[in-house]
Enzyme design. Structure first.
Site, mmCIF file in Angstrom:
data_model
loop_
_atom_site.group_PDB
_atom_site.id
_atom_site.type_symbol
_atom_site.label_atom_id
_atom_site.label_comp_id
_atom_site.label_asym_id
_atom_site.label_seq_id
_atom_site.Cartn_x
_atom_site.Cartn_y
_atom_site.Cartn_z
ATOM 1 C CB CYS A 120 -0.999 -0.043 1.155
ATOM 2 S SG CYS A 120 -2.373 1.117 0.928
ATOM 3 C CG HIS A 235 -3.667 -3.564 2.893
ATOM 4 N ND1 HIS A 235 -2.625 -3.162 3.715
ATOM 5 C CD2 HIS A 235 -4.229 -2.430 2.423
ATOM 6 C CE1 HIS A 235 -2.576 -1.839 3.759
ATOM 7 N NE2 HIS A 235 -3.545 -1.370 2.977
ATOM 8 C CD GLU A 237 -1.318 -6.143 5.175
ATOM 9 O OE1 GLU A 237 -1.088 -6.379 3.967
ATOM 10 O OE2 GLU A 237 -1.830 -5.077 5.570
#
Ligand code: MN
Length: 261
Positions: A120, A235, A237
């Site tokens: 990001c 994202h 993660e």
């Protein structure tokens, strides 16, 4: 059989890579979301949160202890300071000390040949730190952008817009040859000018850049150790942490590259 046992034994003896994670500095705290920490652990790395600092010696010292680096998401970059544009009305919060820290940290890591994954803001950082620029505010600056790039309050565990991934790119290879995906999206800025040494490897249907990776040498005024660099605007993660393994290979690739350090 003996070969397999040897391979397994050498795997056990190999050093577990330490993956630095860039911290945030809001509210007087030094912190990162646990999703980054967990994703690194799930990929086999040891996470090490790196506090915000503008001290070059501190950055050098901490980088001497890490094998790979994750640059995390966050606020907007100061457009005047980093790419010579006056701030437009749609610009969000800027945290100058974090801008300076992120740029110093990623430049030092790349110069030392430490593999980098930017997520990001961390992907946008690759443009900011190495001579590119950003859209300060997609909704007001990019006329043809019709995709919702800020999916809040929808959970980030859920992908909301599609991306096309360039066939044969490192990102595509890491994702087992995939040429499309559905990703989460929490940004109103994006890379505008891709700097020397990078190429676009994923885009949203409205053309917004969703991933960049190394394509060659970075501009000569920056040090370049030649290691792996990948940036993603989404994202992975959060999706990984939610138990969906779709993007775990991105973190596994970083750990694999870090293990060679
Ligand atoms: Mn997006």
């Amino acid at each position: 059989m003996a070969v397999l046992l040897l391979a397994a034994a050498s795997g056990l003896l190999a050093k577990t890579p330490v993956i630095g994670i860039s911290a945030y500095s809001e509210s007087g705290r030094c912190q990162v979301n646990m999703t980054y920490v967990n994703a690194v652990r799930m990929a086999g790395g040891v996470p090490l949160v790196i506090p915000v600092t503008d001290d070059d010696a501190q950055i050098e010292a901490v980088l001497s202890t890490v094998d790979g680096l994750v640059m995390t998401g966050g606020e907007d970059f100061d457009p005047l300071k980093w790419f010579g544009e006056e701030p437009i009305r749609g610009l969000g919060e800027v945290v100058p000390e974090r801008d300076a820290y992120d740029v110093k940290l990623v430049r030092a890591a790349v110069a030392k040949g430490i593999p980098v994954l930017g997520i990001c803001r961390g992907e946008q950082l690759l443009a900011v730190a190495f001579g590119g620029s950003l859209w300060q505010d997609i909704p007001s600056q990019v006329k043809d952008s019709y995709v919702k790039h800020r999916q809040s309050p929808t959970s980030g565990a859920w992908g909301t817009h599609s991306i096309a991934i360039e066939k044969g790119s490192l990102l595509s290879r890491v994702l087992n040859g995939r040429t499309s995906a559905v990703v989460n999206s929490f940004h109103h800025q994006a890379i505008k000018q891709v700097p020397q040494g990078f190429r676009v490897v994923a885009t949203a249907p409205d053309g917004i850049i969703e991933a960049v990776e190394r394509s060659g040498r970075i501009a000569s005024q920056y040090g370049d150790g030649g290691a792996f660099i990948l940036g993603v605007q989404f994202h992975p993660e959060i999706i990984t942490n939610a138990g969906n393994p779709e993007f775990l290979p991105i973190f596994q690739k970083l750990v694999e590259e870090a293990a060679r350090q």
